[in-house]
Design a protein around this motif. Structure first.
Motif, PDB file in Angstrom:
ATOM      1  N   GLN A 107       0.874  -1.147   0.090  1.00  0.00           N
ATOM      2  CA  GLN A 107       0.112   0.102   0.030  1.00  0.00           C
ATOM      3  C   GLN A 107       0.877   1.262   0.058  1.00  0.00           C
ATOM      4  O   GLN A 107       0.695   2.169  -0.679  1.00  0.00           O
ATOM      5  CB  GLN A 107      -0.854   0.184   1.159  1.00  0.00           C
ATOM      6  CG  GLN A 107      -2.031  -1.088   1.195  1.00  0.00           C
ATOM      7  CD  GLN A 107      -2.701  -0.931   2.729  1.00  0.00           C
ATOM      8  OE1 GLN A 107      -2.246  -0.706   3.548  1.00  0.00           O
ATOM      9  NE2 GLN A 107      -4.072  -1.798   2.226  1.00  0.00           N
ATOM     10  N   ILE A 111       1.374   4.422  -3.183  1.00  0.00           N
ATOM     11  CA  ILE A 111       1.186   5.663  -2.975  1.00  0.00           C
ATOM     12  C   ILE A 111       2.424   6.427  -3.148  1.00  0.00           C
ATOM     13  O   ILE A 111       2.546   7.700  -3.751  1.00  0.00           O
ATOM     14  CB  ILE A 111       0.536   6.113  -1.477  1.00  0.00           C
ATOM     15  CG1 ILE A 111      -0.674   5.502  -1.239  1.00  0.00           C
ATOM     16  CG2 ILE A 111       0.582   7.567  -1.244  1.00  0.00           C
ATOM     17  CD1 ILE A 111      -1.259   5.250   0.142  1.00  0.00           C
ATOM     18  N   LEU A 141      -3.894  13.867  -4.823  1.00  0.00           N
ATOM     19  CA  LEU A 141      -4.593  12.858  -4.046  1.00  0.00           C
ATOM     20  C   LEU A 141      -5.470  13.299  -2.969  1.00  0.00           C
ATOM     21  O   LEU A 141      -5.458  14.218  -2.399  1.00  0.00           O
ATOM     22  CB  LEU A 141      -3.328  12.028  -3.615  1.00  0.00           C
ATOM     23  CG  LEU A 141      -2.421  11.334  -4.560  1.00  0.00           C
ATOM     24  CD1 LEU A 141      -1.131  10.382  -3.767  1.00  0.00           C
ATOM     25  CD2 LEU A 141      -2.981  10.381  -5.785  1.00  0.00           C
ATOM     26  N   GLU A 144      -7.799  11.612   2.339  1.00  0.00           N
ATOM     27  CA  GLU A 144      -7.852  10.230   2.962  1.00  0.00           C
ATOM     28  C   GLU A 144      -6.565   9.329   2.525  1.00  0.00           C
ATOM     29  O   GLU A 144      -5.891   8.698   3.344  1.00  0.00           O
ATOM     30  CB  GLU A 144      -9.060   9.606   2.575  1.00  0.00           C
ATOM     31  CG  GLU A 144      -8.913   7.879   3.249  1.00  0.00           C
ATOM     32  CD  GLU A 144     -10.394   7.284   3.110  1.00  0.00           C
ATOM     33  OE1 GLU A 144     -10.598   6.364   3.123  1.00  0.00           O
ATOM     34  OE2 GLU A 144     -11.125   8.055   2.542  1.00  0.00           O
ATOM     35  N   THR A 145      -6.113   9.401   1.258  1.00  0.00           N
ATOM     36  CA  THR A 145      -4.934   8.811   0.755  1.00  0.00           C
ATOM     37  C   THR A 145      -3.619   9.381   1.366  1.00  0.00           C
ATOM     38  O   THR A 145      -2.828   8.581   1.841  1.00  0.00           O
ATOM     39  CB  THR A 145      -4.951   9.044  -0.557  1.00  0.00           C
ATOM     40  OG1 THR A 145      -5.873   8.427  -1.236  1.00  0.00           O
ATOM     41  CG2 THR A 145      -3.778   8.089  -1.170  1.00  0.00           C
ATOM     42  N   LYS A 148      -3.548   8.145   4.959  1.00  0.00           N
ATOM     43  CA  LYS A 148      -3.041   6.881   4.893  1.00  0.00           C
ATOM     44  C   LYS A 148      -1.607   6.568   4.840  1.00  0.00           C
ATOM     45  O   LYS A 148      -0.769   5.818   5.442  1.00  0.00           O
ATOM     46  CB  LYS A 148      -3.736   5.882   4.005  1.00  0.00           C
ATOM     47  CG  LYS A 148      -3.501   4.460   4.096  1.00  0.00           C
ATOM     48  CD  LYS A 148      -4.538   3.834   3.027  1.00  0.00           C
ATOM     49  CE  LYS A 148      -4.258   2.117   3.307  1.00  0.00           C
ATOM     50  NZ  LYS A 148      -5.254   1.505   2.259  1.00  0.00           N
ATOM     51  N   LYS A 209     -12.965   0.843   3.642  1.00  0.00           N
ATOM     52  CA  LYS A 209     -12.774   2.004   4.384  1.00  0.00           C
ATOM     53  C   LYS A 209     -13.874   2.083   5.665  1.00  0.00           C
ATOM     54  O   LYS A 209     -13.667   2.978   6.259  1.00  0.00           O
ATOM     55  CB  LYS A 209     -13.052   2.985   4.036  1.00  0.00           C
ATOM     56  CG  LYS A 209     -14.576   3.611   3.124  1.00  0.00           C
ATOM     57  CD  LYS A 209     -14.708   4.787   2.252  1.00  0.00           C
ATOM     58  CE  LYS A 209     -16.156   4.626   1.890  1.00  0.00           C
ATOM     59  NZ  LYS A 209     -16.636   5.996   1.138  1.00  0.00           N
TER      60      LYS A 209
END
Length: 242
Positions: A107, A111, A141, A144-145, A148, A209
């Motif tokens: 993950q 990103i 982006l 929330e991304t 994270k 989510k």
């Protein structure tokens, strides 16, 4: 079936309680040293794949984990013996940490590659990780991304849940008709149905989510997977204690 504390489980619970209470009494914060950090984080150490299993974030956290270890681990230790149970427990816990790390790496790198696509250098990205700030005009982006991304790098994992999930799965393989229930779902259900539903729930919450709270769902899944592989092999080969 004897539900008294057996040797390994009694000592595991004692160690967990000591590691939970002593730092609070002495006002010590051992998180940076013992919790499992992201490998790129400066606080990461390989020993944390073991030590994170003895760290807990709250009283309910350690209470539920130790209850699960006692309730589901006791018959397994009686069946396998102390040494084999200890091997199983640590294999599930370490495996949970490794799988959790691999999922986080996947993950995080996804990103990271997107940020590189915006023309950022590795130094720019590290600055984002250090400060949490970034230029929203350049990086489009979702918030929330980016949260994270920051969280994957900074938030360590603690708890015996991965190992306990391995124990839970093994219990379900060996005692599939035992009736289980949870406080929020008090209707007893056979372990062979109850446990798969719990794992599917972790998979769902881990991939969407909708997770409630800061829960390492993929550590649970990792522990369950390693526990299943070992317990299935032992059961298939009629392994008990020696």
């Amino acid at each position: 079936m004897n539900n008294k504390f057996s040797g390994a489980i009694k000592h595991l619970i004692i160690i967990n309680v000591i590691v939970f209470l002593i730092p609070q009494l002495l006002q010590l914060d051992l998180t940076n040293m013992l919790a499992l950090h992201f490998p790129e984080n400066e606080n990461f150490g390989f020993w944390q794949y073991v030590t994170h299993m003895f760290m807990h974030g709250s009283f309910p956290h350690i209470l539920f984990n130790m209850y699960g270890l006692w309730a589901f681990g006791t018959p397994l230790e009686q069946l396998w013996g102390r040494n084999k149970f200890i091997f199983f427990y640590f294999s599930a816990g370490i495996g949970a940490g490794l799988i959790y790390t691999l999922v986080n790496y996947y993950q995080f790198n996804g990103i990271y590659d997107q940020l590189m696509g915006f023309g950022l250098s590795s130094g720019d990205i590290q600055n984002i990780l250090n400060t949490g700030g970034y230029n929203e005009a350049v990086i489009t982006l979702p918030t929330e991304t980016m949260r994270k991304f920051y969280s994957l790098y900074h938030t360590p994992a603690v708890g015996a849940s991965g190992a306990v999930y391995g124990v839970l799965v093994a219990f379900g393989l060996y005692f599939k008709d035992a009736k289980l229930a949870l406080i929020f779902f008090p209707v007893p259900i056979a372990a062979k149905y109850f446990i798969p539903v719990m794992i599917l729930g972790d998979l769902f919450f881990g991939m969407t989510k909708y997770s409630v709270g800061n829960i390492a769902h993929f550590a649970h899944i990792g522990g369950a997977l390693i526990g299943f592989i070992i317990a299935y092999y032992w059961k298939r080969n009629h392994f008990k204690s020696i």
